[in-house]
Design an enzyme around this catalytic site. Structure first.
Site, mmCIF file in Angstrom:
data_model
loop_
_atom_site.group_PDB
_atom_site.id
_atom_site.type_symbol
_atom_site.label_atom_id
_atom_site.label_comp_id
_atom_site.label_asym_id
_atom_site.label_seq_id
_atom_site.Cartn_x
_atom_site.Cartn_y
_atom_site.Cartn_z
ATOM 1 N N GLN A 1 0.846 -1.196 0.000
ATOM 2 C CA GLN A 1 0.000 0.000 0.000
ATOM 3 C C GLN A 1 0.879 1.243 0.000
ATOM 4 O O GLN A 1 1.911 1.259 0.673
ATOM 5 C CB GLN A 1 -0.885 0.023 1.260
ATOM 6 C CG GLN A 1 -1.816 1.218 1.343
ATOM 7 C CD GLN A 1 -2.320 1.468 2.767
ATOM 8 O OE1 GLN A 1 -1.828 2.318 3.487
ATOM 9 N NE2 GLN A 1 -3.328 0.695 3.159
ATOM 10 N N GLU B 1 -9.589 2.883 6.422
ATOM 11 C CA GLU B 1 -8.609 2.166 7.245
ATOM 12 C C GLU B 1 -8.356 2.824 8.590
ATOM 13 O O GLU B 1 -7.989 2.145 9.548
ATOM 14 C CB GLU B 1 -7.300 2.083 6.445
ATOM 15 C CG GLU B 1 -6.057 1.735 7.197
ATOM 16 C CD GLU B 1 -4.859 1.643 6.267
ATOM 17 O OE1 GLU B 1 -4.661 0.576 5.694
ATOM 18 O OE2 GLU B 1 -4.129 2.639 6.117
ATOM 19 N N GLN C 1 -5.066 -2.790 10.292
ATOM 20 C CA GLN C 1 -3.749 -2.205 10.061
ATOM 21 C C GLN C 1 -3.053 -2.192 11.412
ATOM 22 O O GLN C 1 -3.527 -1.529 12.335
ATOM 23 C CB GLN C 1 -3.893 -0.772 9.523
ATOM 24 C CG GLN C 1 -2.578 0.002 9.520
ATOM 25 C CD GLN C 1 -2.708 1.447 9.044
ATOM 26 O OE1 GLN C 1 -2.019 1.859 8.127
ATOM 27 N NE2 GLN C 1 -3.604 2.205 9.644
ATOM 28 N N ASP D 1 5.185 1.958 8.089
ATOM 29 C CA ASP D 1 4.728 3.226 7.529
ATOM 30 C C ASP D 1 5.456 4.385 8.195
ATOM 31 O O ASP D 1 6.395 4.908 7.616
ATOM 32 C CB ASP D 1 3.196 3.359 7.585
ATOM 33 C CG ASP D 1 2.581 2.835 8.861
ATOM 34 O OD1 ASP D 1 3.329 2.523 9.796
ATOM 35 O OD2 ASP D 1 1.343 2.749 8.935
ATOM 36 N N SER E 1 1.932 -0.059 5.126
ATOM 37 C CA SER E 1 0.554 0.493 5.150
ATOM 38 C C SER E 1 0.566 1.985 5.502
ATOM 39 O O SER E 1 -0.100 2.381 6.436
ATOM 40 C CB SER E 1 -0.284 -0.289 6.165
ATOM 41 O OG SER E 1 0.259 -0.182 7.478
#
Lengths: 570, 149
Positions: free
Chosen positions: A153, A233, A308, A347, A374
């Protein structure tokens, strides 16, 4: 006599080697000692409860040392919704070492492991993963990841909230391989324009890429309901009751919200992560991983398809304590081993050290997860409005090389410059056409040209922010929907992009993307844990990077030809 | 073969958009195959056509059950009930479930409304469970009579 010894005029002499080490980036990172009483401990705390479970009349009446009258709301929700009552006593009584071995042993299928994990309490799950070192955790992840095919992602944001930039970078990101793209804002009122830009750009880069715009819960849902975004999300949950309440939610409000998304055909996952409770000041003296396991089971109980996790925006906290990144790898494994889609962090930026940044991703990249990052910043980190990512655009070639070195699929690929320029140009022109169609502030040809060749938001002409914000408001006031974007694209001759977006919108009628770990392939096939279940059963099985995909990933920016060493292939 | 399933779906029916498109329709009764570009351009389609139906959510719930995911199936069943509730009211109901946002009586009325107005017994049960837990954990709003205004 003075009370302190007089200091000599100069500090003790350091060796030249120490001076070099002191100057290394890793020494700009923060490290702290454990403080278990305050929950500043990764996963080994004497204050975590011992596993226990007791069932009476079809109801869990004791959970990890507490009786039902002592339950806080997390205990209650987990006992009522997450744990399989029929198997709870039997599974929780199994030796933890046996369950840990099952997680690793390729002869135990994923389904056989799930038949055990569905009956485990939070403390029991902690007891199991505490037995596992990081290689064993990776072995478990390889088998327990829900979707057979890993993915990635990306973040596509702009420091100036410039929609033209977001569209061009989304197109490039989609082309490079991100299956999902996420944006967020500096100025929240820009959200409708940036979300439109993300959607249009993504569908130019590769039809079927799913997009989302991270906002406050209610606004995020509204953009989803309009069909301007495709999934959501940033629905945060927390491991202690007090922090959950500080977030102005409860497990029941979040479970209701999960159903609200599904009722509009919108894919959704929750977000949680180690360190959030201690960072928000109320870990109730429990380890970070124990609290995260409570979040994971709460998500499971709510019936949300995925999570997540992997510390996410709190990564600095586990990153500062001993064994912290092992705990982060373990929390990803726990999400997967209770059958949730896992978008596994990697991330937010957390370290000044390039070595540490790379090492941090190995427990997810090597075994593969549903979404390794993510997300990965598909804009320069200076433009990343999620406070910077562990990887950004400057790392694209390194990431591609690591995939090639280890023959692992991290979801990205090298793309030739001419293809990238073409996609960026087309995305900017498509957005130009959509803005014109919707009577939004115009995008000039100069902006399109800038978008084609730009790196960061600094490379674009300034936009008239006030006009843009009025335009953004009008998108909401006029109730513009995804269908209006389709019409605009089609009317302007971007027929293929219009078809791509219509196909994504049509998916919400089918509900196929609501199933666990679902993504859309380039030919618009929904690919989820149902039709692409992880079938890893030891060497030679499961997802293997081979065939056409492996040929793609062998390509890099510079690879010398074997037949003519004077030339490069690709 | 009929257009409605007489047997429960299995994981082999997934993805429905490819394997069982004949089971899928829009809230306005159009088959999913009617969602074409021509229909968009001619103005035959509205945003309402791009919403999921309660029937489709029940089908996805069957697939989730058949895949060993009872909680996910339960979520889809709540969602099927919620398709009837307007967007703004869904958001208002969510806000009512936030901590200390509602009195016990207000949550009771919300559950009744879900059950009676929207035929949503599964959602109503979730709200009643919340009300019970909120009462025990001091997460209910004080009744209006106690406030200064």
């Amino acid at each position: 006599m003075t009370s302190t010894a007089p200091r000599t005029g100069t500090a003790p002499r350091q060796s030249l080697r120490t001076e070099i080490l002191e100057a290394r980036p890793v020494n700009l990172d923060g490290f702290v000692e454990e403080w278990p009483e305050k929950g500043l401990v990764a996963m080994e705390s004497a204050f975590d409860p011992a596993p226990s479970v007791r069932v009476e009349d079809g109801q869990i009446v004791e959970l990890d040392g507490k009786t039902r009258d002592e339950f806080d709301f997390m205990d209650t929700f987990i006992a009522n919704h997450a744990i399989d009552v029929a198997s709870a006593e039997r599974c929780t009584a199994m030796p933890s070492a046996e369950i840990a071995r099952m997680l690793m042993d390729p002869r135990a299928s994923r389904d056989e492991v799930l038949a055990v994990t569905r009956g485990l309490t939070p403390a029991k799950i902690l007891d199991v993963v505490k037995l596992m070192n990081v290689v064993e955790i990776m072995q478990g992840m390889q088998k327990m990841r829900a979707r057979r095919t890993p993915a990635n992602q990306g973040h596509s944001t702009s420091a100036r909230d410039n929609p033209v930039q977001v569209a061009a970078d989304a197109a490039e990101g989609a082309l490079r391989g991100f299956a999902e793209l996420e944006t967020t804002l500096g100025v929240l009122r820009y959200a409708p324009l940036v979300a439109i830009a993300l959607q249009v750009g993504a569908q130019v880069g590769r039809g079927g890429v799913l997009t989302q715009c991270a906002l406050e819960e209610a606004t995020e849902l509204e953009l989803g309901m309009r069909g301007i975004t495709a999934y959501a999300e940033t629905i945060s949950i927390y491991g202690t009751e007090s922090v959950f309440i500080d977030g102005d939610d409860t497990p029941w409000s979040k479970a209701f919200l999960a159903s609200a998304y599904a009722s509009r055909g919108i894919k959704m996952r929750f977000t949680s992560g180690t360190g959030s409770e201690v960072q928000m000041g109320n870990a109730e003296g429990k380890s970070m991983l124990y609290l995260e396991i409570r979040c994971i089971l709460m998500a499971k109980g709510a019936g949300v398809q995925g999570l997540q996790n992997g510390s996410i925006s709190c990564i600095g906290v586990p990153g500062a304590v001993p064994g912290g990144l092992r705990a982060v790898a373990a929390e990803n494994l726990v999400a997967s081993m209770v059958d949730l889609e896992c978008a596994s962090g990697n991330d937010q930026s957390f370290s000044h050290s390039a070595m540490r940044r790379t090492a941090r991703a190995m427990p997810q990249l090597l075994p593969g997860t549903d979404f390794v990052c993510s997300g990965y910043s598909s804009v320069p980190n200076a433009d990343n409005m999620f406070a910077g990512s562990n990887f950004d655009t400057e790392d694209f070639d390194d990431w591609n090389t690591i995939q090639r070195d280890f023959q692992v699929d991290g979801g990205l690929r090298h793309v030739r410059e001419d293809e990238i320029l073409q996609a960026r140009d087309k995305a900017a022109r498509a957005l130009q056409a959509v803005f014109a169609h919707l009577d939004l502030p115009p995008i000039t040809d100069d902006e399109v040209a800038a978008a084609t060749y730009a790196n960061s938001s600094n490379d674009y002409p300034f936009r008239d922010v006030l006009s843009d914000l009025k335009g953004a408001q009008s998108v909401m006031d006029r109730e513009i929907t995804g269908l209006d974007l389709v019409k605009g694209l089609e009317a302007a001759g971007f027929h293929d992009v219009a078809e791509n977006l219509l196909t994504v919108l049509r998916q919400r009628v089918s509900g196929d993307l609501l199933q666990t770990s679902a993504v859309l392939t380039a030919d618009f096939t929904p690919l989820s844990a149902i039709n692409d279940p992880n079938d890893y059963a030891g060497p030679g099985t499961g997802y293997r990077l081979e065939g056409e995909r492996w040929e793609q990933l062998k390509k890099l920016r510079h690879v010398t030809s074997s037949t003519n060493p004077e030339t490069e292939v690709g | 073969m009929g257009t409605s399933p007489t047997t429960e779906l299995t994981r082999d029916d997934y993805p429905l958009s490819i394997n069982r498109p004949e089971l899928l329709h829009t809230p306005t009764g159009k088959p999913i195959t009617a969602l074409t570009m021509d229909a968009v351009v001619s103005g035959e389609l509205s945003a309402e056509d791009l919403r999921i139906t309660p029937e489709t959510l029940q089908l996805q719930a069957q697939i989730a059950d058949a895949s060993g995911r009872p909680q996910l199936a339960g979520n889809f069943r709540r969602a099927a009930e919620m398709t009837a509730i307007p967007d703004a009211e869904v958001l208002a109901m969510y806000n009512a479930l936030r901590p200390r946002a509602s009195t016990g009586a207000a949550l009771g009325e919300l559950a009744d409304r879900l059950e009676n107005t929207y035929s949503a017994p599964v959602c109503a049960a979730l709200v009643r469970e919340a009300a019970e837990v909120y009462g025990r954990r001091d997460l209910l709003a004080r009744p209006a009579a106690d406030s200064d205004d």
